[in-house]
Design a protein around this motif. Sequence first.
Motif, PDB file in Angstrom:
ATOM      1  N   LYS A  10       3.272  -2.579   0.413  1.00 54.61           N
ATOM      2  CA  LYS A  10       4.160  -3.616  -0.118  1.00 54.61           C
ATOM      3  C   LYS A  10       3.721  -4.079  -1.496  1.00 54.61           C
ATOM      4  O   LYS A  10       4.445  -4.850  -2.154  1.00 54.61           O
ATOM      5  CB  LYS A  10       4.189  -4.809   0.841  1.00 54.61           C
ATOM      6  CG  LYS A  10       4.837  -4.506   2.194  1.00 54.61           C
ATOM      7  CD  LYS A  10       4.609  -5.625   3.201  1.00 54.61           C
ATOM      8  CE  LYS A  10       5.114  -6.961   2.717  1.00 54.61           C
ATOM      9  NZ  LYS A  10       4.869  -8.035   3.713  1.00 54.61           N
ATOM     10  N   THR A  11       2.540  -3.634  -1.934  1.00 60.04           N
ATOM     11  CA  THR A  11       2.033  -3.996  -3.260  1.00 60.04           C
ATOM     12  C   THR A  11       1.431  -2.758  -3.915  1.00 60.04           C
ATOM     13  O   THR A  11       1.008  -1.823  -3.226  1.00 60.04           O
ATOM     14  CB  THR A  11       0.937  -5.080  -3.168  1.00 60.04           C
ATOM     15  OG1 THR A  11      -0.196  -4.553  -2.450  1.00 60.04           O
ATOM     16  CG2 THR A  11       1.453  -6.327  -2.460  1.00 60.04           C
ATOM     17  N   SER A  12       1.365  -2.769  -5.240  1.00 61.74           N
ATOM     18  CA  SER A  12       0.765  -1.640  -5.957  1.00 61.74           C
ATOM     19  C   SER A  12      -0.731  -1.551  -5.667  1.00 61.74           C
ATOM     20  O   SER A  12      -1.288  -0.451  -5.579  1.00 61.74           O
ATOM     21  CB  SER A  12       1.008  -1.791  -7.468  1.00 61.74           C
ATOM     22  OG  SER A  12       0.503  -3.029  -7.945  1.00 61.74           O
ATOM     23  N   LYS A  13      -1.380  -2.685  -5.498  1.00 55.72           N
ATOM     24  CA  LYS A  13      -2.803  -2.691  -5.138  1.00 55.72           C
ATOM     25  C   LYS A  13      -3.002  -2.031  -3.777  1.00 55.72           C
ATOM     26  O   LYS A  13      -3.894  -1.193  -3.600  1.00 55.72           O
ATOM     27  CB  LYS A  13      -3.324  -4.128  -5.101  1.00 55.72           C
ATOM     28  CG  LYS A  13      -4.773  -4.266  -4.654  1.00 55.72           C
ATOM     29  CD  LYS A  13      -5.192  -5.739  -4.624  1.00 55.72           C
ATOM     30  CE  LYS A  13      -6.629  -5.910  -4.141  1.00 55.72           C
ATOM     31  NZ  LYS A  13      -7.031  -7.353  -4.121  1.00 55.72           N
ATOM     32  N   GLY A  14      -2.155  -2.381  -2.829  1.00 52.95           N
ATOM     33  CA  GLY A  14      -2.240  -1.793  -1.500  1.00 52.95           C
ATOM     34  C   GLY A  14      -1.984  -0.303  -1.530  1.00 52.95           C
ATOM     35  O   GLY A  14      -2.644   0.471  -0.828  1.00 52.95           O
TER      36      GLY A  14
ATOM     37  N   ASP B 141      -2.435   1.848  -4.059  1.00 51.79           N
ATOM     38  CA  ASP B 141      -3.547   2.560  -4.688  1.00 51.79           C
ATOM     39  C   ASP B 141      -4.733   2.707  -3.732  1.00 51.79           C
ATOM     40  O   ASP B 141      -5.305   3.795  -3.585  1.00 51.79           O
ATOM     41  CB  ASP B 141      -3.987   1.816  -5.950  1.00 51.79           C
ATOM     42  CG  ASP B 141      -5.162   2.475  -6.637  1.00 51.79           C
ATOM     43  OD1 ASP B 141      -5.000   3.616  -7.118  1.00 51.79           O
ATOM     44  OD2 ASP B 141      -6.251   1.871  -6.685  1.00 51.79           O
ATOM     45  N   ARG B 142      -5.073   1.645  -3.034  1.00 53.77           N
ATOM     46  CA  ARG B 142      -6.251   1.689  -2.159  1.00 53.77           C
ATOM     47  C   ARG B 142      -6.007   2.547  -0.918  1.00 53.77           C
ATOM     48  O   ARG B 142      -6.897   3.268  -0.472  1.00 53.77           O
ATOM     49  CB  ARG B 142      -6.659   0.271  -1.781  1.00 53.77           C
ATOM     50  CG  ARG B 142      -7.149  -0.534  -2.979  1.00 53.77           C
ATOM     51  CD  ARG B 142      -7.955  -1.726  -2.571  1.00 53.77           C
ATOM     52  NE  ARG B 142      -8.396  -2.465  -3.745  1.00 53.77           N
ATOM     53  CZ  ARG B 142      -9.179  -3.552  -3.680  1.00 53.77           C
ATOM     54  NH1 ARG B 142      -9.604  -3.992  -2.502  1.00 53.77           N
ATOM     55  NH2 ARG B 142      -9.529  -4.188  -4.779  1.00 53.77           N
ATOM     56  N   MET B 143      -4.799   2.475  -0.368  1.00 54.44           N
ATOM     57  CA  MET B 143      -4.528   3.295   0.812  1.00 54.44           C
ATOM     58  C   MET B 143      -4.401   4.765   0.434  1.00 54.44           C
ATOM     59  O   MET B 143      -4.815   5.653   1.195  1.00 54.44           O
ATOM     60  CB  MET B 143      -3.259   2.823   1.507  1.00 54.44           C
ATOM     61  CG  MET B 143      -3.043   3.458   2.881  1.00 54.44           C
ATOM     62  SD  MET B 143      -4.323   3.047   4.099  1.00 54.44           S
ATOM     63  CE  MET B 143      -3.710   1.465   4.656  1.00 54.44           C
ATOM     64  N   ASN B 144      -3.853   5.047  -0.741  1.00 57.06           N
ATOM     65  CA  ASN B 144      -3.798   6.430  -1.218  1.00 57.06           C
ATOM     66  C   ASN B 144      -5.193   7.032  -1.300  1.00 57.06           C
ATOM     67  O   ASN B 144      -5.401   8.206  -0.966  1.00 57.06           O
ATOM     68  CB  ASN B 144      -3.123   6.502  -2.592  1.00 57.06           C
ATOM     69  CG  ASN B 144      -1.616   6.524  -2.504  1.00 57.06           C
ATOM     70  OD1 ASN B 144      -1.052   6.836  -1.453  1.00 57.06           O
ATOM     71  ND2 ASN B 144      -0.949   6.193  -3.603  1.00 57.06           N
ATOM     72  N   ARG B 145      -6.156   6.221  -1.724  1.00 50.31           N
ATOM     73  CA  ARG B 145      -7.526   6.706  -1.813  1.00 50.31           C
ATOM     74  C   ARG B 145      -8.108   7.004  -0.426  1.00 50.31           C
ATOM     75  O   ARG B 145      -8.839   7.980  -0.244  1.00 50.31           O
ATOM     76  CB  ARG B 145      -8.405   5.682  -2.540  1.00 50.31           C
ATOM     77  CG  ARG B 145      -8.418   5.878  -4.067  1.00 50.31           C
ATOM     78  CD  ARG B 145      -9.387   4.925  -4.725  1.00 50.31           C
ATOM     79  NE  ARG B 145      -8.753   3.649  -5.038  1.00 50.31           N
ATOM     80  CZ  ARG B 145      -9.411   2.542  -5.388  1.00 50.31           C
ATOM     81  NH1 ARG B 145     -10.733   2.564  -5.433  1.00 50.31           N
ATOM     82  NH2 ARG B 145      -8.778   1.440  -5.676  1.00 50.31           N
ATOM     83  N   LEU B 146      -7.769   6.161   0.550  1.00 45.86           N
ATOM     84  CA  LEU B 146      -8.244   6.403   1.913  1.00 45.86           C
ATOM     85  C   LEU B 146      -7.704   7.722   2.449  1.00 45.86           C
ATOM     86  O   LEU B 146      -8.439   8.507   3.044  1.00 45.86           O
ATOM     87  CB  LEU B 146      -7.813   5.265   2.844  1.00 45.86           C
ATOM     88  CG  LEU B 146      -8.560   3.940   2.772  1.00 45.86           C
ATOM     89  CD1 LEU B 146      -8.127   3.056   3.936  1.00 45.86           C
ATOM     90  CD2 LEU B 146     -10.061   4.117   2.782  1.00 45.86           C
ATOM     91  N   PHE B 147      -6.417   7.963   2.235  1.00 39.83           N
ATOM     92  CA  PHE B 147      -5.826   9.211   2.702  1.00 39.83           C
ATOM     93  C   PHE B 147      -6.430  10.398   1.963  1.00 39.83           C
ATOM     94  O   PHE B 147      -6.728  11.436   2.559  1.00 39.83           O
ATOM     95  CB  PHE B 147      -4.305   9.179   2.517  1.00 39.83           C
ATOM     96  CG  PHE B 147      -3.561   8.599   3.679  1.00 39.83           C
ATOM     97  CD1 PHE B 147      -2.970   9.413   4.631  1.00 39.83           C
ATOM     98  CD2 PHE B 147      -3.449   7.224   3.831  1.00 39.83           C
ATOM     99  CE1 PHE B 147      -2.287   8.880   5.714  1.00 39.83           C
ATOM    100  CE2 PHE B 147      -2.765   6.678   4.906  1.00 39.83           C
ATOM    101  CZ  PHE B 147      -2.186   7.508   5.854  1.00 39.83           C
ATOM    102  N   HIS B 148      -6.600  10.254   0.659  1.00 42.65           N
ATOM    103  CA  HIS B 148      -7.158  11.339  -0.146  1.00 42.65           C
ATOM    104  C   HIS B 148      -8.575  11.680   0.302  1.00 42.65           C
ATOM    105  O   HIS B 148      -8.961  12.858   0.363  1.00 42.65           O
ATOM    106  CB  HIS B 148      -7.166  10.946  -1.623  1.00 42.65           C
ATOM    107  CG  HIS B 148      -7.758  11.987  -2.528  1.00 42.65           C
ATOM    108  ND1 HIS B 148      -9.109  12.003  -2.867  1.00 42.65           N
ATOM    109  CD2 HIS B 148      -7.201  13.067  -3.157  1.00 42.65           C
ATOM    110  CE1 HIS B 148      -9.349  13.025  -3.655  1.00 42.65           C
ATOM    111  NE2 HIS B 148      -8.214  13.696  -3.853  1.00 42.65           N
ATOM    112  N   ASP B 149      -9.347  10.654   0.635  1.00 41.22           N
ATOM    113  CA  ASP B 149     -10.738  10.855   1.043  1.00 41.22           C
ATOM    114  C   ASP B 149     -10.871  11.153   2.540  1.00 41.22           C
ATOM    115  O   ASP B 149     -11.979  11.204   3.069  1.00 41.22           O
ATOM    116  CB  ASP B 149     -11.575   9.620   0.688  1.00 41.22           C
ATOM    117  CG  ASP B 149     -11.680   9.409  -0.824  1.00 41.22           C
ATOM    118  OD1 ASP B 149     -11.477  10.376  -1.578  1.00 41.22           O
ATOM    119  OD2 ASP B 149     -11.951   8.259  -1.241  1.00 41.22           O
ATOM    120  N   ARG B 150      -9.742  11.324   3.218  1.00 40.97           N
ATOM    121  CA  ARG B 150      -9.696  11.638   4.657  1.00 40.97           C
ATOM    122  C   ARG B 150     -10.425  10.589   5.486  1.00 40.97           C
ATOM    123  O   ARG B 150     -11.156  10.905   6.434  1.00 40.97           O
ATOM    124  CB  ARG B 150     -10.279  13.034   4.920  1.00 40.97           C
ATOM    125  CG  ARG B 150      -9.469  14.144   4.245  1.00 40.97           C
ATOM    126  CD  ARG B 150     -10.042  15.501   4.552  1.00 40.97           C
ATOM    127  NE  ARG B 150      -9.287  16.557   3.853  1.00 40.97           N
ATOM    128  CZ  ARG B 150      -9.628  17.833   3.858  1.00 40.97           C
ATOM    129  NH1 ARG B 150     -10.689  18.230   4.533  1.00 40.97           N
ATOM    130  NH2 ARG B 150      -8.915  18.730   3.191  1.00 40.97           N
TER     131      ARG B 150
END
Length: 229
Positions: free
Chosen positions: A74-78, A80-89
């Motif tokens: 729901k936010t750009s901050k959210g 970016d951070r969740m994308n990193r979690l998925f990327h880092d498995r």
Amino acid sequence: MSITDKDIIYEDNHYIAINKRAGDIVQVDTTGDKSLEEMMKDYLAVKYAKPNGAFLGVIHRLDRPVSGMIIFAKTSKGLDRMNRLFHDRKVSKTYLAVVRNRPDKMSGTLKNWLLRDRKKMVTKAYDREVKGGSFAQLDYDVIGENDGYYLLRVTPLTGRTHQIRCQLAYMGCPIVGDNKYGYPRGSLRRSICLHSRALTFIHPIKEEQMILTADLPHDGFWENFNRLL
């Protein structure tokens, strides 16, 4: 169909998770059908009285015929951070699949090389490395049986297009309804018996353990497997 409060599994200031219906498409494609992304934006705009529209970030996707857990930002901050979690498995995904053929082993690990055929929009599995292919791995176990159908718990350890569908079919256990990958009959509901059951992760902003779970679809078939969970 529109999104309603009953579809929502979890919501906070940064994320909203829903139980996706089989047949809904996550983002706009060539069909022109209204996407889940658009429906979610409409839902948030009405709920929070935002006449100029609400922000929504797509973090991950589910195939159109797949149901279950999907989370948006729901936010750009959210985002970016969740994308990193998925990327880092660092997000564990659990799926449930129904198959007609019982696997030879009640539990196991599937390792294949997958090659995407973009013209036919299918993925092919190989037991050896192939040029242009991507390594794929998943764990599975058979939870139980109901009326000749077997319920599998599947944990993908990589994130490849159609990975679960392709690897289970290569094992000789195509998912019920998935005629694209070898099941003899398709579904009139544009669905296959693959359900995104849960996401487990550390909330990247609150730093809390999160286990988000999606109930099985109410479609007259999936309900038969609730007793096995």
